[in-house]
Design an enzyme around this catalytic site. Structure first.
Site, short mmCIF file in Angstrom:
data_model
loop_
_atom_site.label_atom_id
_atom_site.label_comp_id
_atom_site.label_asym_id
_atom_site.label_seq_id
_atom_site.Cartn_x
_atom_site.Cartn_y
_atom_site.Cartn_z
N LYS A 52 -7.78 10.51 -7.12
CA LYS A 52 -6.33 10.29 -7.26
C LYS A 52 -5.77 9.60 -6.01
O LYS A 52 -4.98 8.68 -6.09
CB LYS A 52 -5.61 11.63 -7.52
CG LYS A 52 -5.86 12.13 -8.94
CD LYS A 52 -5.38 13.54 -9.22
CE LYS A 52 -5.82 13.96 -10.62
NZ LYS A 52 -5.44 15.33 -10.99
N GLN A 96 -3.20 20.31 -7.97
CA GLN A 96 -4.47 20.24 -8.72
C GLN A 96 -4.80 21.61 -9.31
O GLN A 96 -4.76 22.63 -8.61
CB GLN A 96 -5.59 19.74 -7.79
CG GLN A 96 -6.91 19.48 -8.48
CD GLN A 96 -6.86 18.35 -9.52
OE1 GLN A 96 -6.05 17.43 -9.40
NE2 GLN A 96 -7.69 18.43 -10.53
N ASP A 119 2.63 15.20 -13.53
CA ASP A 119 1.59 15.64 -14.46
C ASP A 119 2.15 15.83 -15.87
O ASP A 119 1.39 15.92 -16.83
CB ASP A 119 1.02 17.01 -13.99
CG ASP A 119 -0.33 16.87 -13.29
OD1 ASP A 119 -1.11 16.00 -13.71
OD2 ASP A 119 -0.58 17.64 -12.34
#
Ligand code: GUN
Length: 279
Positions: A52, A96, A119
């Site tokens: 990422k 995460q 997200d």
């Protein structure tokens, strides 16, 4: 021979488009910064987080890393997110998953400001998606829509069957297919005669988490098959939820694992980061 849907190529195409857009935004004085939070050092999470950050660097987005110890308390993580919510130099916040057992993931997801929820996991983002309002889209399902569109596969009017009902893939996938005017069925572990349902699909999306679960008898001749799985088989080889060897000869198009859906998730995360400054 089935068409191989090349997620590596399509994700690269999207990142290249975003890189140009980000450059233009910089010229207008708009910088983008993503806060990337990892708690503990789960090896798979470390790889995802590294990828990422790499994608951010490629596209021209600043990534600010927060690497917290495994024993971080829920309160400490909540406090960090609240600070990041307030920080005007941070556009997006990514925590995460999975988180260590002492931290309630749902609480953390709800703490992230919906305006920085790149997200697309916050209930506000989920609600916006279902009522057709603009908002952050869950990255993996959004990536699948892009894979189909950019491979010239129409969704409108098609019979789409999803196997798996997770909050991250199955459910948002259903909403996105509806938005594209597809007809959608969501199946799961309690579905009766699963193969009878999946073999009706023009587009079959497998998001089960079981190595090579979908074999030839689950698919219709000429169907399009999207494999979201990322599993290890008995010999520790990476494989999807679809038994590629038996399914590929029967279908018109299929995603490989790796190199199909996987790379799209990060490309769409980058798109969500750019979305924070688009107007
Ligand atoms: N862990 C596995 N996939 C994801 C994802 O898409 N986002 C976050 N935050 N964590 C994950």
């Amino acid at each position: 021979m089935a068409q191989l849907i090349d997620g590596k190529r399509i994700s690269q195409e999207i990142k290249d488009e975003l890189k140009v857009e980000v450059q233009k935004l910089k010229e207008q004085g708009k910088e983008i910064c993503l806060a990337v939070v990892q708690v503990g050092s789960d090896p798979a999470s470390t790889v995802y987080v590294r990828n990422k950050k790499k994608a951010c660097a490629y596209v021209g987005i600043e990534s600010r890393a927060y690497e917290l110890p495994e024993e971080t308390t829920e309160e400490e993580l909540v406090n960090l997110i609240k600070e990041l919510n307030q920080d005007e130099t941070v556009n997006g916040i990514l925590v995460q998953l999975p988180l260590p057992g002492q931290i309630d993931e749902d609480k953390i997801i709800r703490t992230i400001s919906p305006d920085k929820d790149v997200d697309g996991f916050h209930p506000v983002s989920v609600g916006r998606l279902w009522i057709g309002e603009k908002g952050f889209l869950s990255c993996t399902p959004a990536g699948i829509i892009q894979l189909l569109k950019r491979s010239g596969i129409g969704i409108e009017g098609k019979n789409c069957v999803i196997v798996g009902r997770s909050n991250i893939v199955g459910k948002p996938m259903a909403a996105l297919i509806l938005r594209e005017n597809g007809t959608v069925t969501v199946t799961h572990s309690r579905t009766k005669d699963l193969a009878a349902v999946t073999s009706q699909a023009d587009i079959l999306i497998a998001a089960i988490g079981k190595a090579r679960f979908v074999t030839a008898e689950y698919v219709k001749e000429g169907a399009v098959v999207i494999d979201v799985g990322m599993n290890r088989d008995d010999q520790n080889r990476l494989c999807g939820d679809v038994d590629f060897e038996s399914v590929e000869p029967k279908v018109s198009a299929i995603t490989p694992v790796p190199g199909g859906v996987g790379p799209m998730t990060i490309a769409m995360l980058m798109d969500n980061c750019v979305e924070t400054v688009r107007c």
